[in-house]
Design an enzyme around this catalytic site. Structure first.
Site, PDB file in Angstrom:
ATOM      1  N   SER A 135       0.853  -1.183   0.000  1.00 59.70           N
ATOM      2  CA  SER A 135       0.000   0.000   0.000  1.00 59.70           C
ATOM      3  C   SER A 135       0.892   1.237   0.000  1.00 59.70           C
ATOM      4  O   SER A 135       1.701   1.418   0.912  1.00 59.70           O
ATOM      5  CB  SER A 135      -0.885  -0.034   1.253  1.00 59.70           C
ATOM      6  OG  SER A 135      -1.657   1.133   1.361  1.00 59.70           O
ATOM      7  N   LYS A 161      -0.938  -0.904  -4.471  1.00 61.00           N
ATOM      8  CA  LYS A 161      -2.166  -0.162  -4.127  1.00 61.00           C
ATOM      9  C   LYS A 161      -1.788   1.283  -3.880  1.00 61.00           C
ATOM     10  O   LYS A 161      -0.906   1.564  -3.065  1.00 61.00           O
ATOM     11  CB  LYS A 161      -2.798  -0.791  -2.888  1.00 61.00           C
ATOM     12  CG  LYS A 161      -3.743   0.088  -2.082  1.00 61.00           C
ATOM     13  CD  LYS A 161      -4.491  -0.735  -1.044  1.00 61.00           C
ATOM     14  CE  LYS A 161      -4.699   0.026   0.253  1.00 61.00           C
ATOM     15  NZ  LYS A 161      -5.369  -0.807   1.278  1.00 61.00           N
ATOM     16  N   LYS A 163      -2.883   4.929  -2.508  1.00 60.78           N
ATOM     17  CA  LYS A 163      -3.852   5.700  -1.739  1.00 60.78           C
ATOM     18  C   LYS A 163      -4.252   6.897  -2.575  1.00 60.78           C
ATOM     19  O   LYS A 163      -3.375   7.540  -3.190  1.00 60.78           O
ATOM     20  CB  LYS A 163      -3.209   6.160  -0.426  1.00 60.78           C
ATOM     21  CG  LYS A 163      -2.952   5.018   0.552  1.00 60.78           C
ATOM     22  CD  LYS A 163      -4.270   4.454   1.067  1.00 60.78           C
ATOM     23  CE  LYS A 163      -4.063   3.615   2.316  1.00 60.78           C
ATOM     24  NZ  LYS A 163      -5.348   3.115   2.841  1.00 60.78           N
ATOM     25  N   ASP A 189      -7.140   3.008  -3.145  1.00 62.86           N
ATOM     26  CA  ASP A 189      -7.882   3.022  -1.874  1.00 62.86           C
ATOM     27  C   ASP A 189      -8.142   4.470  -1.475  1.00 62.86           C
ATOM     28  O   ASP A 189      -7.204   5.241  -1.255  1.00 62.86           O
ATOM     29  CB  ASP A 189      -7.054   2.324  -0.789  1.00 62.86           C
ATOM     30  CG  ASP A 189      -7.792   2.205   0.547  1.00 62.86           C
ATOM     31  OD1 ASP A 189      -8.954   2.666   0.634  1.00 62.86           O
ATOM     32  OD2 ASP A 189      -7.206   1.650   1.489  1.00 62.86           O
ATOM     33  N   GLU A 214     -11.063   0.738  -3.579  1.00 61.17           N
ATOM     34  CA  GLU A 214     -11.404   0.373  -2.201  1.00 61.17           C
ATOM     35  C   GLU A 214     -12.059   1.558  -1.495  1.00 61.17           C
ATOM     36  O   GLU A 214     -11.513   2.672  -1.506  1.00 61.17           O
ATOM     37  CB  GLU A 214     -10.092  -0.032  -1.505  1.00 61.17           C
ATOM     38  CG  GLU A 214     -10.225  -0.537  -0.095  1.00 61.17           C
ATOM     39  CD  GLU A 214      -8.849  -0.935   0.479  1.00 61.17           C
ATOM     40  OE1 GLU A 214      -7.881  -1.095  -0.285  1.00 61.17           O
ATOM     41  OE2 GLU A 214      -8.760  -1.064   1.708  1.00 61.17           O
ATOM     42  N   ASP A 239     -13.837  -1.843   2.509  1.00 59.57           N
ATOM     43  CA  ASP A 239     -12.958  -2.030   3.657  1.00 59.57           C
ATOM     44  C   ASP A 239     -13.761  -1.575   4.885  1.00 59.57           C
ATOM     45  O   ASP A 239     -14.443  -2.384   5.535  1.00 59.57           O
ATOM     46  CB  ASP A 239     -11.672  -1.204   3.443  1.00 59.57           C
ATOM     47  CG  ASP A 239     -10.737  -1.162   4.640  1.00 59.57           C
ATOM     48  OD1 ASP A 239     -11.073  -1.702   5.705  1.00 59.57           O
ATOM     49  OD2 ASP A 239      -9.642  -0.560   4.532  1.00 59.57           O
ATOM     50  N   LYS A 263     -10.089  -7.330   7.212  1.00 57.11           N
ATOM     51  CA  LYS A 263      -9.142  -6.965   8.262  1.00 57.11           C
ATOM     52  C   LYS A 263      -9.697  -7.518   9.566  1.00 57.11           C
ATOM     53  O   LYS A 263     -10.757  -7.079  10.032  1.00 57.11           O
ATOM     54  CB  LYS A 263      -9.031  -5.449   8.400  1.00 57.11           C
ATOM     55  CG  LYS A 263      -8.229  -4.763   7.328  1.00 57.11           C
ATOM     56  CD  LYS A 263      -8.153  -3.275   7.623  1.00 57.11           C
ATOM     57  CE  LYS A 263      -7.540  -2.543   6.450  1.00 57.11           C
ATOM     58  NZ  LYS A 263      -7.709  -1.086   6.593  1.00 57.11           N
ATOM     59  N   GLY A 291      -4.425  -4.618   5.838  1.00 56.54           N
ATOM     60  CA  GLY A 291      -3.410  -4.430   6.869  1.00 56.54           C
ATOM     61  C   GLY A 291      -3.640  -3.144   7.629  1.00 56.54           C
ATOM     62  O   GLY A 291      -4.356  -2.253   7.164  1.00 56.54           O
TER      63      GLY A 291
HETATM   64  O1  OSB Z   1      -7.330   1.526   4.467  1.00 56.93           O
HETATM   65  O2  OSB Z   1      -6.244  -0.225   4.122  1.00 56.93           O
HETATM   66  C1  OSB Z   1      -6.361   0.836   4.712  1.00 56.93           C
HETATM   67  C2  OSB Z   1      -3.290   1.429   6.899  1.00 56.93           C
HETATM   68  C3  OSB Z   1      -3.883   1.953   8.038  1.00 56.93           C
HETATM   69  C4  OSB Z   1      -5.245   2.146   8.055  1.00 56.93           C
HETATM   70  C5  OSB Z   1      -6.024   1.806   6.944  1.00 56.93           C
HETATM   71  C6  OSB Z   1      -5.435   1.264   5.813  1.00 56.93           C
HETATM   72  C7  OSB Z   1      -4.040   1.109   5.782  1.00 56.93           C
HETATM   73  C8  OSB Z   1      -3.309   0.646   4.618  1.00 56.93           C
HETATM   74  C9  OSB Z   1      -1.944   0.013   4.839  1.00 56.93           C
HETATM   75  O3  OSB Z   1      -3.686   0.773   3.476  1.00 56.93           O
HETATM   76  C10 OSB Z   1      -2.037  -1.446   4.891  1.00 56.93           C
HETATM   77  C11 OSB Z   1      -0.754  -2.070   5.395  1.00 56.93           C
HETATM   78  O4  OSB Z   1       0.194  -2.151   4.620  1.00 56.93           O
HETATM   79  O5  OSB Z   1      -0.714  -2.493   6.566  1.00 56.93           O
HETATM   80 MG    MG Z   2      -8.473   0.495   3.023  1.00 59.76          MG
END
Ligand code: OSB
Ligand code: MG
Length: 368
Positions: A135, A161, A163, A189, A214, A239, A263, A291
Site C-alpha cells: 500500500s 495499491k 492511496k 484506496d 477500495e 474495507d 481486516k 493491513g
Molecule cells: O485503508 O487499508 C487501509 C493502513 C492503516 C489504516 C487503513 C489502511 C491502511 C493501509 C496500509 O492501506 C495497509 C498495510 O500495509 O498495513
Molecule cells: Mg483500506
C-alpha cells in the site's frame, strides 16, 4: 484455560517513511499489544486501533478503557476460557471490534501455543506462503511516487495499491501505468474520501484497468457504493463498511461490493474474519487480507489468514521492512514476492524482549 490477567502494552514504532492517507499522515505507528496470561501459558494480541478515531471510530485509549472496564472482567467472570467462545462472551457489549479482536487473538494464541498448533492450521490455511502487495501512501509529487513504486516493484511486490483522495487520483494512476505498464496489478484506496457526486471523476479511472477501488464512499454508505458500482467500470471493494459476516452478506446482496478487504481487527477477530471469508466464497466474491501497519505479531496472523483458499488477490501483507527498520519479532522478509506462513505453535513468532522494551511507552496490568 483459566485467565489470570491481561497486560496492555502501548508501543511506538517509527515508520521507515511517512505514510499519508486521505485521513492523515503517520510517521510513527503507535498501538497497543495484549499479553494474556493463563494457567496454561501466555498469548499475544495486537490491537490495530490508531491513536485517533480517523480510520474508524475506535482509538487506542478507548480500546484500553473498554478492555479494562468491560471485556477482560466479562471474560474472567465467564469461567474456563476457550478462544472459540470469546466472541460470544463479549457479544453483549456493542461495537469495540478492534478491542474484542485483540483479546480474542491473544486467547487464541495462548490456546494454540499450549496445544502446539499454528494459527494457519486453526484458521484453515491451504498454502504455506502468500503473494504480497504493498500500500503506497499519497506523495509530495508524481516523481516521488514513481520512485517509491519502482522501489517496491524491484523488491518483488506483486501488486501495488495507491492511496487516493480528491486531487490525487487520475494523475498518479496514469503516471504509474505509463511508467510501469499495463501488466502491473494496480488498485486504489480512497478511505471514504469521495461522495456519490464524484462518480464522474472516479469514472475517469475506468481506462486504467484497475483491479479494484477500495472504499470510495463513507463507511455507512453501503447503498451509495451499490449506486456507484453502476456508474464506474472499476470493481468496488469495501474495507471500512464491512464490520461482520452479516454486513458482508448484506453488502454483497445489495451489489455494493464485488470484492472484500478482510481486516480481522475491523471485524472483531480472526474467527469472524474466517466467517466473512466463508460468506464471500459462497457468494463467489474474491477477498484479500488488509493491513493496519501491524507489527510482526499481527502480521504473522494476517499471513496465516491470507493463506485460506478464498484469498485469491494479493493482500496488504507487506514485509516488516516496508514499515519498520526493526520489527519486534523476527522480521517477515519478502521471498520472490511472497511471505511464508509461520508454522510454529500459535502465531509462530514471539516478541524479542529487548526490541519490545525499546518501543514500549507504558504497560498496565488488568487482573482477572
Ligand atoms: O485503508 O487499508 C487501509 C493502513 C492503516 C489504516 C487503513 C489502511 C491502511 C493501509 C496500509 O492501506 C495497509 C498495510 O500495509 O498495513
Ligand atoms: Mg483500506
Amino acid at each position: 484455560m483459566k485467565l489470570e490477567g491481561v497486560e496492555l502494552r502501548r508501543i511506538a514504532m517509527p515508520l521507515v517513511a511517512p505514510f499519508r492517507t486521505s485521513f492523515g499522515t503517520q510517521t510513527v505507528r503507535e498501538l497497543m499489544l495484549l499479553r494474556v496470561v493463563t494457567d496454561e501459558g501466555e498469548g499475544w494480541g495486537e490491537c490495530v486501533a490508531m491513536p485517533d478515531p480517523l480510520y474508524s471510530s475506535e482509538y487506542t485509549e478507548a480500546c484500553a478503557d473498554v478492555l479494562t472496564r468491560f471485556l477482560v472482567p466479562a471474560l474472567a467472570a465467564a469461567g474456563p476460557m476457550k478462544a472459540a467462545s470469546v466472541a460470544e462472551v463479549l457479544e453483549p457489549f456493542k461495537g469495540h471490534r478492534m478491542a474484542k479482536a485483540a483479546l480474542e487473538m491473544s486467547v487464541l494464541d495462548a490456546e494454540l501455543r499450549a496445544a502446539g498448533r499454528s494459527f494457519g492450521s486453526e484458521l484453515g490455511a491451504t498454502r504455506d506462503r502468500v503473494p504480497c502487495g504493498v500500500s503506497v501512501g499519497i506523495m509530495e509529487s508524481i516523481p516521488a511516487l514513481l520512485d517509491a513504486v519502482g522501489g517496491y516493484l524491484d523488491e518483488g511486490y506483486v501488486r501495488i495499491k495507491l492511496k487516493i483522495e480528491p486531487g490525487w487520483d487520475v494523475e498518479p494512476v496514469r503516471a504509474v501505468r505509463e511508467r510501469f505498464g499495463d501488466e502491473v496489478l494496480l488498485q486504489v484506496d480512497a478511505n471514504t474520501a469521495y461522495t456519490l457526486a464524484d462518480a464522474p471523476q472516479l469514472a475517469l479511472l475506468d481506462p486504467f484497468d484497475l483491479l479494484l477501488i477500495e472504499q470510495p464512499l463513507e463507511e455507512e454508505d453501503v447503498l451509495g457504493h451499490a449506486d456507484l458500482a453502476k456508474l464506474i467500470a472499476t470493481p468496488v471493494c469495501l474495507d471500512e463498511s464491512i464490520v461482520s459476516a452479516r454486513s458482508a452478506a448484506a453488502a454483497i446482496r445489495l451489489g455494493a461490493c464485488a470484492i472484500v478487504n478482510i481486516k480481522p481487527g475491523r471485524v472483531g477477530g480472526y474467527l469472524e474474519a474466517v466467517r466473512i471469508h466463508d460468506v464471500c466464497v459462497g457468494a463467489g466474491v474474491p477477498v484479500w487480507c488488509g493491513g493496519m501497519l501491524e507489527t510482526g505479531l499481527g502480521r504473522a496472523a494476517n499471513v496465516a489468514l491470507a493463506a485460506l483458499p478464498g484469498f485469491t488477490l494479493p493482500g496488504d501483507t507487506s514485509a516488516s521492512g516496508r514499515y519498520y527498520r526493526s520489527d519486534i519479532t523476527e522480521p517477515f522478509v519478502l521471498d520472490d514476492g511472497h511471505l511464508t506462513v509461520p508454522a510454529g505453535p500459535g502465531l509462530g513468532v514471539s516478541p524479542d524482549p529487548d526490541a519490545l522494551a525499546a518501543v514500549t511507552t507504558g504497560t498496565t496490568w488488568v487482573p482477572a
